[in-house]
Design an enzyme around this catalytic site. Structure first.
Site, PDB file in Angstrom:
ATOM      1  N   SER A 192      -7.030 -39.453  -3.525  1.00 36.64           N
ATOM      2  CA  SER A 192      -6.428 -40.642  -2.934  1.00 36.64           C
ATOM      3  C   SER A 192      -6.457 -40.691  -1.408  1.00 36.64           C
ATOM      4  CB  SER A 192      -5.002 -40.798  -3.469  1.00 36.64           C
ATOM      5  OG  SER A 192      -4.536 -42.102  -3.225  1.00 36.64           O
TER       6      SER A 192
ATOM      7  N   HIS B  82      -4.241 -43.341 -11.833  1.00 32.98           N
ATOM      8  CA  HIS B  82      -4.704 -42.948 -10.497  1.00 32.98           C
ATOM      9  C   HIS B  82      -4.493 -41.455 -10.249  1.00 32.98           C
ATOM     10  CE1 HIS B  82      -5.805 -43.347  -6.349  1.00 32.98           C
ATOM     11  NE2 HIS B  82      -4.643 -42.870  -5.957  1.00 32.98           N
TER      12      HIS B  82
ATOM     13  N   ASP C  32      -7.271 -46.156 -13.983  1.00 35.21           N
ATOM     14  CA  ASP C  32      -7.286 -46.461 -12.549  1.00 35.21           C
ATOM     15  C   ASP C  32      -8.413 -47.464 -12.321  1.00 35.21           C
ATOM     16  OD1 ASP C  32      -7.160 -46.562  -9.813  1.00 35.21           O
ATOM     17  OD2 ASP C  32      -7.556 -44.442  -9.484  1.00 35.21           O
TER      18      ASP C  32
END
Length: 141
Positions: free
Chosen positions: A41, A119, A92
């Protein structure tokens, strides 16, 4: 990460060049030689510019739905020779799928999509995540 979450704002993370220098400094301080960089991320803001500038210092790269992939061109990605495992959860559908569109231009990549994971696929499906990661690490030897 420096400049994110509850950490104080940091001027040094404002530019990609200073984020590369910061990550390089961390790796030197830890005396790491050719590590595998795992980047989930928000850490993509650090890892992607490092990969493009100094990817030859890495044994491998594992982006997990990283942010910032659209900031670079397909041609920039094609220049990278670092073995890469592109990893994300199939739930995701925004960041994971978006990152894949850019990262698929890395010439030495494999893709692992974790079923029934979002995610934070490493938290949703830790066994599947570790199986994919360990398989990638074994092939680097």
């Amino acid at each position: 990460l420096l400049g994110y979450g509850d950490s104080p704002p940091a001027e040094m993370v404002a530019r990609a060049q200073t984020r590369v220098a910061f990550l390089d400094h961390i790796l030197q301080e830890l005396d790491m030689r050719r590590p595998v960089l795992v980047s989930p991320s928000m850490s993509g803001r650090f890892a992607l510019p490092f990969l493009l500038a100094q990817g030859d210092q890495l044994a491998g790269f594992v982006p997990i739905a990283p942010v910032g992939t659209k900031e670079y061109t397909a041609e920039q990605y094609r220049q990278v020779q670092t073995p890469t495992l592109i990893l994300y959860g199939d739930h995701d559908t925004s960041l994971g799928a978006q990152a894949l569109q850019s990262l698929r231009h890395l010439p030495r990549h494999h893709v692992a999509v974790l079923p029934d994971a979002g995610h934070a696929c490493y938290m949703d499906k830790p066994e599947d995540f570790h199986r994919a990661l360990l398989g990638f690490l074994r092939q680097l030897k």
